[in-house]
Structures are given as structure tokens and as C-alpha cells.
Design a protein around this motif. Structure first.
Motif, PDB file in Angstrom:
ATOM      1  N   VAL A 177       0.689  -1.244   0.100  1.00  0.00           N
ATOM      2  CA  VAL A 177       0.444   0.216   0.017  1.00  0.00           C
ATOM      3  C   VAL A 177       0.873   1.192  -0.172  1.00  0.00           C
ATOM      4  N   TYR A 178       1.587   1.181   1.011  1.00  0.00           N
ATOM      5  CA  TYR A 178       2.574   2.436   0.942  1.00  0.00           C
ATOM      6  C   TYR A 178       3.240   2.313  -0.159  1.00  0.00           C
ATOM      7  N   SER A 179       3.873   1.051  -1.063  1.00  0.00           N
ATOM      8  CA  SER A 179       4.378   1.925  -2.202  1.00  0.00           C
ATOM      9  C   SER A 179       4.318   2.532  -3.604  1.00  0.00           C
ATOM     10  N   TYR A 180       2.487   1.116  -3.587  1.00  0.00           N
ATOM     11  CA  TYR A 180       1.987   1.727  -4.730  1.00  0.00           C
ATOM     12  C   TYR A 180       0.559   2.738  -4.435  1.00  0.00           C
ATOM     13  N   LEU A 181       0.581   3.890  -3.790  1.00  0.00           N
ATOM     14  CA  LEU A 181      -0.105   4.970  -3.519  1.00  0.00           C
ATOM     15  C   LEU A 181      -0.105   5.519  -4.363  1.00  0.00           C
ATOM     16  N   PRO A 182       0.774   6.023  -4.661  1.00  0.00           N
ATOM     17  CA  PRO A 182       0.938   6.791  -5.565  1.00  0.00           C
ATOM     18  C   PRO A 182       0.262   6.655  -6.712  1.00  0.00           C
ATOM     19  N   PHE A 183       0.370   5.336  -7.303  1.00  0.00           N
ATOM     20  CA  PHE A 183      -0.006   4.421  -8.942  1.00  0.00           C
ATOM     21  C   PHE A 183      -1.463   5.242  -8.256  1.00  0.00           C
ATOM     22  N   MET A 184      -1.846   5.192  -7.655  1.00  0.00           N
ATOM     23  CA  MET A 184      -3.446   4.615  -7.255  1.00  0.00           C
ATOM     24  C   MET A 184      -4.199   6.629  -6.993  1.00  0.00           C
ATOM     25  N   ILE A 185      -3.452   7.394  -6.535  1.00  0.00           N
ATOM     26  CA  ILE A 185      -3.689   8.838  -6.503  1.00  0.00           C
ATOM     27  C   ILE A 185      -3.226   9.567  -7.941  1.00  0.00           C
ATOM     28  N   LEU A 186      -2.171   9.620  -8.185  1.00  0.00           N
ATOM     29  CA  LEU A 186      -2.094  10.232  -9.883  1.00  0.00           C
ATOM     30  C   LEU A 186      -3.293  10.182 -11.016  1.00  0.00           C
ATOM     31  N   PRO A 187      -3.370   8.070 -11.038  1.00  0.00           N
ATOM     32  CA  PRO A 187      -4.880   8.843 -11.968  1.00  0.00           C
ATOM     33  C   PRO A 187      -5.691   9.552 -11.496  1.00  0.00           C
ATOM     34  N   LEU A 188      -6.588   8.987 -10.311  1.00  0.00           N
ATOM     35  CA  LEU A 188      -7.575   9.670  -9.704  1.00  0.00           C
ATOM     36  C   LEU A 188      -7.261  10.889  -9.600  1.00  0.00           C
ATOM     37  N   TYR A 189      -5.778  11.656  -9.462  1.00  0.00           N
ATOM     38  CA  TYR A 189      -5.862  12.679  -9.362  1.00  0.00           C
ATOM     39  C   TYR A 189      -6.173  13.558 -10.916  1.00  0.00           C
ATOM     40  N   ALA A 190      -5.327  12.744 -12.128  1.00  0.00           N
ATOM     41  CA  ALA A 190      -6.034  13.566 -12.969  1.00  0.00           C
ATOM     42  C   ALA A 190      -7.447  13.122 -13.566  1.00  0.00           C
ATOM     43  N   ASN A 191      -7.897  12.387 -13.713  1.00  0.00           N
ATOM     44  CA  ASN A 191      -9.736  12.009 -13.607  1.00  0.00           C
ATOM     45  C   ASN A 191      -9.940  13.495 -12.496  1.00  0.00           C
ATOM     46  N   LEU A 192      -9.645  13.736 -11.267  1.00  0.00           N
ATOM     47  CA  LEU A 192     -11.266  14.481 -10.209  1.00  0.00           C
ATOM     48  C   LEU A 192     -10.374  15.818 -10.933  1.00  0.00           C
ATOM     49  N   GLU A 193      -9.831  16.011 -11.390  1.00  0.00           N
ATOM     50  CA  GLU A 193      -9.714  17.394 -11.863  1.00  0.00           C
ATOM     51  C   GLU A 193      -9.636  17.766 -13.001  1.00  0.00           C
ATOM     52  N   LYS A 194     -10.105  16.345 -14.140  1.00  0.00           N
ATOM     53  CA  LYS A 194     -10.648  17.442 -15.073  1.00  0.00           C
ATOM     54  C   LYS A 194     -12.462  17.524 -14.711  1.00  0.00           C
ATOM     55  N   LEU A 195     -12.391  17.149 -13.632  1.00  0.00           N
ATOM     56  CA  LEU A 195     -14.250  16.955 -13.400  1.00  0.00           C
ATOM     57  C   LEU A 195     -14.621  18.494 -13.084  1.00  0.00           C
ATOM     58  N   ASP A 196     -15.795  18.804 -14.019  1.00  0.00           N
ATOM     59  CA  ASP A 196     -16.219  20.604 -13.881  1.00  0.00           C
ATOM     60  C   ASP A 196     -17.104  20.554 -12.459  1.00  0.00           C
ATOM     61  N   ARG A 197     -16.084  21.637 -11.933  1.00  0.00           N
ATOM     62  CA  ARG A 197     -17.193  21.527 -10.329  1.00  0.00           C
ATOM     63  C   ARG A 197     -18.142  22.117 -10.771  1.00  0.00           C
ATOM     64  N   THR A 198     -18.940  22.992 -11.595  1.00  0.00           N
ATOM     65  CA  THR A 198     -20.433  23.382 -11.777  1.00  0.00           C
ATOM     66  C   THR A 198     -21.248  22.326 -11.290  1.00  0.00           C
ATOM     67  N   LEU A 199     -20.578  21.165 -12.173  1.00  0.00           N
ATOM     68  CA  LEU A 199     -21.545  20.504 -11.817  1.00  0.00           C
ATOM     69  C   LEU A 199     -22.053  19.812 -10.493  1.00  0.00           C
ATOM     70  N   ASP A 200     -21.016  19.919  -9.577  1.00  0.00           N
ATOM     71  CA  ASP A 200     -21.770  19.810  -8.107  1.00  0.00           C
ATOM     72  C   ASP A 200     -22.594  20.644  -7.247  1.00  0.00           C
ATOM     73  N   GLU A 201     -22.163  22.230  -8.054  1.00  0.00           N
ATOM     74  CA  GLU A 201     -22.684  22.854  -7.577  1.00  0.00           C
ATOM     75  C   GLU A 201     -24.449  23.411  -8.615  1.00  0.00           C
ATOM     76  N   ALA A 202     -24.445  23.032  -9.359  1.00  0.00           N
ATOM     77  CA  ALA A 202     -25.739  22.232 -10.052  1.00  0.00           C
ATOM     78  C   ALA A 202     -26.645  21.056  -9.164  1.00  0.00           C
ATOM     79  N   ALA A 203     -25.876  20.202  -8.905  1.00  0.00           N
ATOM     80  CA  ALA A 203     -26.280  19.325  -7.694  1.00  0.00           C
ATOM     81  C   ALA A 203     -27.180  19.770  -7.121  1.00  0.00           C
ATOM     82  N   MET A 204     -26.028  20.791  -6.140  1.00  0.00           N
ATOM     83  CA  MET A 204     -26.477  21.170  -4.466  1.00  0.00           C
ATOM     84  C   MET A 204     -27.408  22.137  -5.265  1.00  0.00           C
TER      85      MET A 204
END
Lengths: 303, 376
Positions: A177-204
Motif C-alpha cells: 500500500v505504501y509503495s503503490y499509493l502514488p499509482f492510485m492517487i495520480l490517475p485519480l487526481y488526473a481524473n478528478l481534476e478534469k471534472l467540472d465543478r459547476t456540476l457539483d454546484e448544479a447538483a447542490m
């Protein structure tokens, strides 16, 4: 149409597209073919240490028969898949909030945090595992600290001198877990960062509380990132050799160690190949499922 | 209908913004804004980017809290009320449609928090699809729709919960010119049919003028004028508003004398004395701004019948736009006056009103001249 000259555009683009294919054929496809072929050979005491049957059907299925009948192999596969699964889930549970947090902090902080995630790669992987050995050992301050905390919580009758962490499956999962954590975070971050935050506001705006917004919008839209990160952790973790051999329980080996033993110690190349092929098939299956998921998502409109 | 959609003053204070200020650090985005919006009104906040209109909209939606001041919606103080608890829905500039949901699911999304049975919910979604004429597209995903269709899905989704207030952020901004015209009438019709109070934010004056019953013109965080589209255009309250809305000829002027009907002003840049119909009292300042719109200037090659406010000049250049032309006429004193002339005759080469280097007469009706006491 014939190329006009040697620097013709079309020719260059073919060459450039051709290079990665050539690479894949020579260094991925061919080795897989060789290993697959070897898995149907029999071991001999010679050099090279294998041969194919001289009579029909020329291929021997003994290796696979052993693979499915000998409990050592089956157990090794089970331990590998178990460890890899638990490690992947833990990486997801730890990495998702971190990746999400990375998208919600100011830009300057974000850079520093990203740097800190990548920074461990600048030190040797082995060195970092050895550092954990030092921390997890029975006489380390870390172990004493954990033991002390444990002893404070539980009744006197359950008190122990130290917690056995080293040479357990837990240690393997922990270091994976310690060694591979970055390999989980980086693709997730790349994906989450692209998400349009106004979608959150729209849902709210449409009446969803923040938790509901996360479940309805963020989570489904981050599925590609979750799957990419999951595969990047699961596949290498299942075949992991170094970590279990350094911190794991040697009497309960993972597949990587078995392959290494068969290949090196036993000089049984065909058996090692058969195990490798089996591992490959098991690991390729989730990859194929992912590809199908993606193409279905594209047809259905996740993009 | 007992309400007049064009009434200038709302009879009730359905939405009431009271001295609302919003600061981001040192920057004041909205500065002591007060306004009342009546029930069922189609209200527009108009201003250039950075004027605070979007911040005001976001405060109505609940995404921002005012630094000071209060917002009431239907008599209820909105302070500390989260966006998901407000009877307000918003149509986002980018539409913000959920890409992983079908049109149907998008429209029905807000309804899952309402106390409704499934069939009631389905009926509402169907009614919304009908309203925006997208029945055939219910099962599609947003990426399979055209820009205009997405816009209508966004509108339907925002209307589905039947909010007390609907906020529209640049609703036509992403549409091409042809579609805009059609859509702005659609929006006005839907507003009329549903009777929901609409607040539109836009930087496009044409959009604001055609859609809204009243317009608030905003500049650096405050409201410069709040009136009907017609009054804002014909009777701007300041030099800023006059130049912001439509095009206008602006000159510094000096008050020579006033009588009962007219103010007589000297305009050195044109080199003439003009008379302007007085509206209200000028406060004795002698330095004024005189403004008149290009379409209110009459241009002819023969001297006009009346000598009032007549000037002579030379056509320096002109732009032909088809239905009208914009001329720039050079005055002897050197300044240029912009004149808009309708091309109401089908012109051959020789009967165009005027062309380059032509000597022309300009005449302005005294009622068409606007005077402002604020200077440039």
C-alpha cells in the motif's frame, strides 16, 4: 499513392506509428509467445534446461496439470490475489480522499502536495522497503509505540511484549500500500481534476447535500480514474516479488516468489513459464473487463 | 392575468435584496445593492464582466454569502440557508448537465428530494420534456444533443422543481445568433406560462432588452440604473448608462440659458448651439454632457424645413449594413457625428442618401437630446 520522396509526410507518419508497434512486438508480444511456448515444454538437465516432446502432440500439459493439482501453487495464487485485492482497496480508500483533496486546495499548495507524492520515487525503492523493515521490527521504537498503545487499550491479561509485524501477510499488504499509493492517487487526481465543478454546484442547487452530490456526481464520473488506479496497483501488486521476499511470511509465498524459485533454484523453466502464463491470464482478465467498460461508457456517454 | 409583465415597479417585494455587499478579500464585488423584484417578473442584471452581476446571482442561489446586507425570498430571510434548501434553481452558463445521466434523469434529478410518488415524478419530467419540446430525446445523453437542445434541457431541469425563483446565467451566451433570437422568445414564453420569477444575468444588452420586464444596469458592484428596457434606452440616468446601452454621440456642452421648455446649450466640439427639451430640473451646473443616439439624427442633402438644431457637415465615411447604414459626418469644428439612416428605399447607385464627401444637413429633434450633469 506512392511516396514522393524519402521524407514524404506519409512515410514518416507510418514510421512513427510503426515504432511503438515494433517495440510492442519485439519486447512484449514475442516474449509472451516464448514464455507461452516454454510452458508446454518439459524440464531436462541440460542447457537450455528444457525440451519439447519428440512425438505427437509435441506439447506437454504436465506443468498446467501440476499447477492445478498442487496446493502450493493454488495457495500462492490465492495469497497473491488476496493481498493485491486488499492492498488495492486500501489504496483506493486512502488515495481517493487525498486525490480529491488535491483538487480542492489552492494552486500553490497543490504543487507542493503533488511534489510530496512524487518525491519518494527519488529514493531507491529497496531503500524505502528496508526503512520499513527497520520500523516494523520487534525492537523498533515504532513497534514499541504500537505495542504500548495496544497495551493501554486492552485489559492486562492480553498484554504483549511486542506486535509481530515483520514476516506476516499484514506487513506485505502494508508495504505494498505504501509503495503503490502514488499509482492510485495520480490517475485519480488526473481524473478528478478534469471534472467540472459547476456540476457539483448544479447538483447542490437541485437539492442535494454535499454527501449526495459526491455519490451522484463525483463518484460515478471518477470511475475511469478509480479503475485505472486500481489496475495500476492490483496488477504489479499481484506479481510482487521484492516486498514479500523481504517482509513477508516465507512459508506462505506469493506467486512472484514461486516463479522465481522455479526459475532460479529448481531450474524448471517450463514450470515457471506455466505459472507466469496463468498469472498473465488472471491479470489480463480485469484489464479486458476495463476496456469493455470504457468502450461501453463511451457508447453510453460518460464523456 | 392580473399582472402587467412590463410594470416598472413591482407591487410586491417577492425578492428583496437589501444593501447587500460582497467582498472577496480587499475586492468589493457587490457594493450596497438594494433591489426588489416582483412575483412573476422577468428581471435582468446587465453589465460588463466583473461588474458583480454574477456574484449577486450566486448570492441569490446561495453559493456565496453576503458580507453584509440581507436577501429575502418570499418574505424569508436567506441568511445561512444552504443552496440545497433554497426555493431557488439556477440555469448555469455552461448548462452543467450531468454527462453520465440521460436527458430524463437530468431533468428528474432535483425531484428525487421532493416528496412525490414515482408516477408524479415521471409525470413532471414528461411535462418538462413537453415544455421544452424534447420528448424524443428523453433517453439521450447530453453529448448526443446540439447546443440548443442542451440549453433547453438545462432550462427544463431548473424548472422541474417549480422554484420560486429561477436564475439564468447568460442563458443565450453559448448559442449562435439565429438560435438566440428564437430561444429568447421561447424563454420569455416559458416564463409567462409558468409564472415563475426569472432573474437573468447577461452582458448582452439585446438579450436583456428583449427578455426582461426590468433591467438593472450594474457597474463596479453597484446598480447604475434600474428601469424598463425602454426607459433605460430612451431616458438613461447618466452618461455611463447612455454610453453603455446602445450607441450614442457624446459631447461636452455648456449651458447657455434655460427657458420654460428648452435648455440652450453650446457644443464647442460641433460648433453650434442646440436646444434640448427639458426633463426635470438642471441643477445649475453649466458644464454638461449632451448625448443623442445616431438613429435620432435626421440626415438630408436638402436643407430641412425647420432651422432648429440644424447642422451642416461632410460625410467622411459610412458603413452599409443592409437594413440601415451608419454614417460618420464631419462637422466644421472637426468632430464626428454618427448618424444611423434606415435604407427604406431600394437603392440604385444614384439614390443612396449620401456618399463620401457629400455635403449633408443634420437635424436633431429637441426631445431627442439627452443632458447629463455628470461629466466624462
Amino acid at each position: 499513392m506512392k511516396p514522393a520522396s524519402w521524407f514524404d509526410r506519409r512515410g514518416w507518419s507510418d514510421l512513427i506509428i510503426g515504432l511503438p508497434y515494433a517495440w510492442a512486438i519485439v519486447f512484449i508480444f514475442l516474449p509472451i509467445c516464448i514464455v507461452s511456448a516454454l510452458s508446454f515444454a518439459v524440464p531436462i538437465l541440460n542447457s537450455p534446461p528444457y525440451e519439447f516432446l519428440k512425438t505427437w502432440p509435441y506439447l506437454s500439459f504436465d506443468n498446467f496439470q501440476r499447477l492445478f493439482s498442487d496446493s502450493i501453487y493454488i495457495r500462492a495464487f490465492a495469497v497473491s490475489l488476496f493481498n493485491a485485492s486488499i492492498a488495492t482497496v486500501l489504496c483506493l480508500l486512502i488515495g481517493y480522499p487525498m486525490a480529491l483533496g488535491l483538487t480542492r486546495v489552492p494552486k500553490a499548495v497543490n504543487r507542493v502536495l503533488l511534489m510530496m507524492i512524487v518525491l519518494p520515487f527519488w529514493t531507491s525503492f529497496l531503500l524505502r522497503v528496508y526503512a520499513w523493515i527497520g520500523l516494523m521490527g520487534n525492537n523498533s521504537w515504532f513497534n514499541h509505540l504500537l505495542t504500548g498503545l495496544y497495551n493501554v487499550v486492552v485489559p492486562q491479561a492480553w498484554h504483549i511484549a511486542n506486535i509481530q509485524i515483520m514476516y506476516t501477510n499484514f506487513a506485505v499488504i502494508f508495504v505494498v500500500v505504501y509503495s503503490y499509493l502514488p499509482f492510485m492517487i495520480l490517475p485519480l487526481y488526473a481524473n478528478l481534476e478534469k471534472l467540472d465543478r459547476t456540476l457539483d454546484e448544479a447538483a447542490m442547487d437541485l437539492g442535494s447535500r454535499p454527501v449526495q452530490v459526491f455519490l451522484d456526481v463525483t463518484l460515478p464520473l471518477s470511475m475511469p480514474g478509480i479503475i485505472a488506479g486500481g489496475l495500476l496497483v492490483f496488477i504489479p501488486a499481484a506479481g510482487e516479488l521484492v516486498i514479500p521476499s523481504l517482509v513477508g511470511n516465507q512459508s506462505d509465498p506469493m506467486v512472484g516468489a514461486i516463479i522465481s524459485q522455479e526459475f532460479g533454484l529448481n531450474h524448471d523453466w517450463p514450470m515457471a513459464s506455466a505459472i507466469s502464463v496463468a498469472l498473465l491470464v488472471i491479470l489480463v482478465m480485469p484489464l479486458m473487463a476495463y476496456t469493455r467498460f470504457q468502450s461501453r461508457a463511451e457508447a453510453g456517454g460518460t464523456r | 392575468m392580473d399582472r402587467d409583465p412590463l410594470s416598472a415597479t413591482p407591487s410586491d417585494r417577492f425578492i428583496s435584496v437589501r444593501t447587500v455587499t460582497k467582498q472577496f478579500g480587499q475586492f468589493t464585488a457587490v457594493d450596497r445593492v438594494s433591489l426588489d423584484i416582483g412575483k412573476g417578473e422577468l428581471f435582468a442584471l446587465l453589465g460588463s464582466s466583473g461588474c458583480g452581476k454574477t456574484t449577486l446571482l450566486r448570492m441569490l442561489a446561495g453559493f456565496e454569502e453576503p458580507t453584509s446586507g440581507q436577501i429575502f425570498i418570499d418574505g424569508e430571510d436567506m441568511a445561512g440557508i444552504a443552496p440545497y434548501h433554497r426555493p431557488v434553481n439556477m440555469m448555469f452558463q455552461s448548462y452543467a448537465l450531468f454527462p453520465h445521466m440521460t436527458v430524463e434523469k437530468n431533468i428528474g434529478y432535483g425531484l428525487k428530494h421532493e416528496r412525490m410518488t414515482k408516477s408524479e415524478r415521471d409525470d413532471r419530467v414528461a411535462a418538462m420534456l413537453d415544455l421544452v419540446q424534447l420528448k424524443a430525446f428523453a433517453r439521450r445523453h447530453p453529448h448526443q444533443l446540439s447546443g440548443g437542445q442542451r440549453q433547453r434541457v438545462a432550462l427544463a431541469r431548473a424548472l422541474a422543481k417549480q422554484p420560486k425563483l429561477l436564475l439564468l446565467d447568460e442563458p443565450l451566451g453559448a448559442l449562435d445568433k439565429k438560435l438566440r433570437e428564437q430561444t429568447q422568445f421561447e424563454i420569455a414564453n416559458i416564463q409567462y406560462e409558468t409564472g415563475i420569477t426569472f432573474v437573468v444575468v447577461t452582458h448582452d444588452q439585446e438579450e436583456a432588452m428583449t427578455l426582461a420586464s426590468r433591467i438593472a444596469i450594474m457597474d463596479s458592484g453597484s446598480i447604475r440604473q434600474l428601469d424598463t428596457p425602454k426607459n433605460v434606452y430612451e431616458f438613461p440616468s447618466s452618461r455611463f448608462v447612455a454610453s453603455f446601452i446602445g450607441s450614442v454621440n457624446l459631447f461636452d456642452a455648456e449651458l447657455v440659458r434655460q427657458d420654460d421648455q428648452f435648455a440652450h446649450i453650446a457644443v464647442p466640439e460641433i460648433g453650434v448651439t442646440l436646444q434640448a427639451l427639458r426633463r426635470g430640473q438642471l441643477h445649475g451646473k453649466t458644464r454638461l454632457t449632451c448625448a443623442f443616439r445616431p438613429e435620432k439624427v435626421h440626415m438630408s442633402r436638402q436643407p430641412p424645413a425647420s432651422a432648429v438644431n440644424t447642422m451642416q457637415g461632410v460625410v467622411q465615411d459610412f458603413g452599409y449594413f443592409g437594413k440601415d447604414s451608419l454614417y460618420r459626418v464631419k462637422m466644421p469644428a472637426g468632430s464626428l457625428i454618427r448618424v444611423n439612416a434606415t435604407n427604406d428605399l431600394r437603392a440604385g447607385d444614384d439614390d443612396i442618401v449620401a456618399t463620401w464627401e457629400d455635403e449633408v444637413y443634420l437635424a436633431i429633434d429637441p426631445a431627442a437630446i439627452m443632458l447629463f450633469e455628470d461629466e466624462a
